[in-house]
Design a protein around this motif. Sequence first.
Motif, PDB file in Angstrom:
ATOM      1  N   LEU A  32      -8.018  -0.633  -0.200  1.00  0.00           N
ATOM      2  CA  LEU A  32      -8.145  -0.761  -1.707  1.00  0.00           C
ATOM      3  C   LEU A  32      -7.427  -2.096  -2.132  1.00  0.00           C
ATOM      4  O   LEU A  32      -7.921  -2.657  -3.054  1.00  0.00           O
ATOM      5  CB  LEU A  32      -7.536   0.365  -2.249  1.00  0.00           C
ATOM      6  CG  LEU A  32      -7.755   0.559  -3.811  1.00  0.00           C
ATOM      7  CD1 LEU A  32      -8.185   2.055  -4.231  1.00  0.00           C
ATOM      8  CD2 LEU A  32      -6.568   0.244  -4.661  1.00  0.00           C
ATOM      9  N   LEU A  33      -6.245  -2.151  -1.753  1.00  0.00           N
ATOM     10  CA  LEU A  33      -5.469  -3.387  -1.856  1.00  0.00           C
ATOM     11  C   LEU A  33      -6.207  -4.763  -1.885  1.00  0.00           C
ATOM     12  O   LEU A  33      -6.246  -5.643  -2.658  1.00  0.00           O
ATOM     13  CB  LEU A  33      -3.891  -3.503  -1.187  1.00  0.00           C
ATOM     14  CG  LEU A  33      -2.856  -2.677  -1.631  1.00  0.00           C
ATOM     15  CD1 LEU A  33      -1.645  -2.886  -1.055  1.00  0.00           C
ATOM     16  CD2 LEU A  33      -2.706  -2.557  -3.337  1.00  0.00           C
ATOM     17  N   ALA A  49       0.841  -1.198   0.133  1.00  0.00           N
ATOM     18  CA  ALA A  49      -0.016  -0.028  -0.071  1.00  0.00           C
ATOM     19  C   ALA A  49       0.924   1.275  -0.023  1.00  0.00           C
ATOM     20  O   ALA A  49       0.767   2.143  -0.608  1.00  0.00           O
ATOM     21  CB  ALA A  49      -1.024   0.025   1.256  1.00  0.00           C
ATOM     22  N   SER A  50       1.725   1.170   0.745  1.00  0.00           N
ATOM     23  CA  SER A  50       2.840   2.383   0.913  1.00  0.00           C
ATOM     24  C   SER A  50       3.720   2.549  -0.513  1.00  0.00           C
ATOM     25  O   SER A  50       3.626   3.733  -0.959  1.00  0.00           O
ATOM     26  CB  SER A  50       3.909   2.208   1.840  1.00  0.00           C
ATOM     27  OG  SER A  50       4.698   3.178   2.127  1.00  0.00           O
ATOM     28  N   TYR A  51       4.004   1.415  -0.996  1.00  0.00           N
ATOM     29  CA  TYR A  51       4.761   1.448  -2.373  1.00  0.00           C
ATOM     30  C   TYR A  51       3.746   2.259  -3.514  1.00  0.00           C
ATOM     31  O   TYR A  51       4.100   2.862  -4.363  1.00  0.00           O
ATOM     32  CB  TYR A  51       5.161   0.016  -2.972  1.00  0.00           C
ATOM     33  CG  TYR A  51       5.703   0.043  -4.092  1.00  0.00           C
ATOM     34  CD1 TYR A  51       7.018   0.375  -4.567  1.00  0.00           C
ATOM     35  CD2 TYR A  51       4.891  -0.610  -5.395  1.00  0.00           C
ATOM     36  CE1 TYR A  51       7.725   0.282  -5.561  1.00  0.00           C
ATOM     37  CE2 TYR A  51       5.578  -0.597  -6.531  1.00  0.00           C
ATOM     38  CZ  TYR A  51       6.998  -0.177  -6.718  1.00  0.00           C
ATOM     39  OH  TYR A  51       7.487  -0.411  -8.127  1.00  0.00           O
ATOM     40  N   ALA A  52       2.656   1.778  -3.503  1.00  0.00           N
ATOM     41  CA  ALA A  52       1.457   2.141  -4.430  1.00  0.00           C
ATOM     42  C   ALA A  52       0.873   3.432  -4.046  1.00  0.00           C
ATOM     43  O   ALA A  52      -0.109   4.005  -4.885  1.00  0.00           O
ATOM     44  CB  ALA A  52       0.490   0.859  -4.820  1.00  0.00           C
ATOM     45  N   PHE A  63      -0.996  -3.393 -11.863  1.00  0.00           N
ATOM     46  CA  PHE A  63      -2.178  -2.843 -11.424  1.00  0.00           C
ATOM     47  C   PHE A  63      -2.386  -1.448 -11.700  1.00  0.00           C
ATOM     48  O   PHE A  63      -3.394  -0.986 -12.309  1.00  0.00           O
ATOM     49  CB  PHE A  63      -2.271  -3.155 -10.031  1.00  0.00           C
ATOM     50  CG  PHE A  63      -3.825  -2.968  -9.326  1.00  0.00           C
ATOM     51  CD1 PHE A  63      -4.891  -3.236  -9.544  1.00  0.00           C
ATOM     52  CD2 PHE A  63      -3.488  -1.718  -8.451  1.00  0.00           C
ATOM     53  CE1 PHE A  63      -6.039  -2.947  -9.014  1.00  0.00           C
ATOM     54  CE2 PHE A  63      -4.613  -1.365  -7.953  1.00  0.00           C
ATOM     55  CZ  PHE A  63      -5.942  -1.749  -8.070  1.00  0.00           C
ATOM     56  N   ILE A  64      -1.266  -0.872 -11.481  1.00  0.00           N
ATOM     57  CA  ILE A  64      -1.454   0.774 -11.446  1.00  0.00           C
ATOM     58  C   ILE A  64      -1.365   1.122 -12.771  1.00  0.00           C
ATOM     59  O   ILE A  64      -2.414   2.040 -13.480  1.00  0.00           O
ATOM     60  CB  ILE A  64      -0.374   1.428 -10.707  1.00  0.00           C
ATOM     61  CG1 ILE A  64      -0.305   1.212  -9.244  1.00  0.00           C
ATOM     62  CG2 ILE A  64      -0.389   2.782 -11.130  1.00  0.00           C
ATOM     63  CD1 ILE A  64       0.811   1.545  -8.449  1.00  0.00           C
ATOM     64  N   LEU A  77       2.820  -9.566  -2.015  1.00  0.00           N
ATOM     65  CA  LEU A  77       2.905  -8.865  -3.411  1.00  0.00           C
ATOM     66  C   LEU A  77       4.279  -8.645  -4.016  1.00  0.00           C
ATOM     67  O   LEU A  77       5.291  -8.416  -3.271  1.00  0.00           O
ATOM     68  CB  LEU A  77       2.125  -7.602  -3.363  1.00  0.00           C
ATOM     69  CG  LEU A  77       0.889  -7.605  -2.546  1.00  0.00           C
ATOM     70  CD1 LEU A  77       0.322  -6.299  -2.152  1.00  0.00           C
ATOM     71  CD2 LEU A  77      -0.365  -7.971  -3.613  1.00  0.00           C
ATOM     72  N   ARG A  78       4.524  -8.592  -5.119  1.00  0.00           N
ATOM     73  CA  ARG A  78       5.619  -8.196  -5.836  1.00  0.00           C
ATOM     74  C   ARG A  78       5.493  -6.672  -6.585  1.00  0.00           C
ATOM     75  O   ARG A  78       4.260  -6.303  -7.015  1.00  0.00           O
ATOM     76  CB  ARG A  78       5.805  -9.354  -6.986  1.00  0.00           C
ATOM     77  CG  ARG A  78       6.380 -10.561  -6.347  1.00  0.00           C
ATOM     78  CD  ARG A  78       6.758 -11.647  -7.445  1.00  0.00           C
ATOM     79  NE  ARG A  78       7.980 -11.226  -7.890  1.00  0.00           N
ATOM     80  CZ  ARG A  78       8.941 -11.897  -7.395  1.00  0.00           C
ATOM     81  NH1 ARG A  78       9.080 -12.980  -6.834  1.00  0.00           N
ATOM     82  NH2 ARG A  78      10.286 -11.499  -7.898  1.00  0.00           N
ATOM     83  N   ARG A  79       6.552  -6.030  -6.586  1.00  0.00           N
ATOM     84  CA  ARG A  79       6.557  -4.931  -6.950  1.00  0.00           C
ATOM     85  C   ARG A  79       6.089  -4.788  -8.302  1.00  0.00           C
ATOM     86  O   ARG A  79       4.988  -3.880  -8.815  1.00  0.00           O
ATOM     87  CB  ARG A  79       7.759  -4.048  -6.953  1.00  0.00           C
ATOM     88  CG  ARG A  79       8.193  -3.745  -5.411  1.00  0.00           C
ATOM     89  CD  ARG A  79       9.662  -3.122  -5.384  1.00  0.00           C
ATOM     90  NE  ARG A  79      10.014  -2.741  -4.299  1.00  0.00           N
ATOM     91  CZ  ARG A  79      10.420  -3.894  -3.405  1.00  0.00           C
ATOM     92  NH1 ARG A  79      10.499  -4.963  -3.690  1.00  0.00           N
ATOM     93  NH2 ARG A  79      10.801  -3.295  -2.222  1.00  0.00           N
ATOM     94  N   GLU A  80       6.504  -5.898  -9.160  1.00  0.00           N
ATOM     95  CA  GLU A  80       5.817  -5.725 -10.599  1.00  0.00           C
ATOM     96  C   GLU A  80       4.311  -6.077 -10.983  1.00  0.00           C
ATOM     97  O   GLU A  80       3.752  -5.368 -11.543  1.00  0.00           O
ATOM     98  CB  GLU A  80       6.535  -6.473 -11.493  1.00  0.00           C
ATOM     99  CG  GLU A  80       6.860  -8.085 -10.957  1.00  0.00           C
ATOM    100  CD  GLU A  80       7.861  -8.224 -10.161  1.00  0.00           C
ATOM    101  OE1 GLU A  80       8.159  -9.559  -9.976  1.00  0.00           O
ATOM    102  OE2 GLU A  80       8.502  -7.543  -9.594  1.00  0.00           O
TER     103      GLU A  80
END
Length: 69
Positions: free
Chosen positions: A23-24, A14-17, A54-55, A46-49
């Motif tokens: 929402l996640l 959540a912080s990364y996105a 998703f974004i 979750l993985r960053r990719e």
Amino acid sequence: LDVSSPWLDAGQGASYARVSRKLLYRAIRSGRLRAARVGGRRQVRLRREWLDAFIEGHATGPEAPGSTT
């Protein structure tokens, strides 16, 4: 964030996105966001990719993939 691990927990994701954890979880439950479930019911990784995809899938405007102008 621990950059040495490719895995993020829900809070880190959540912080990364820059979105809420709620929402996640909603996106994961609906199948719009890929996640790996571990341990308990709400333990996800979750993985960053996956977050980036998703974004990008929610991008709007002329730069959005698949948009027609």
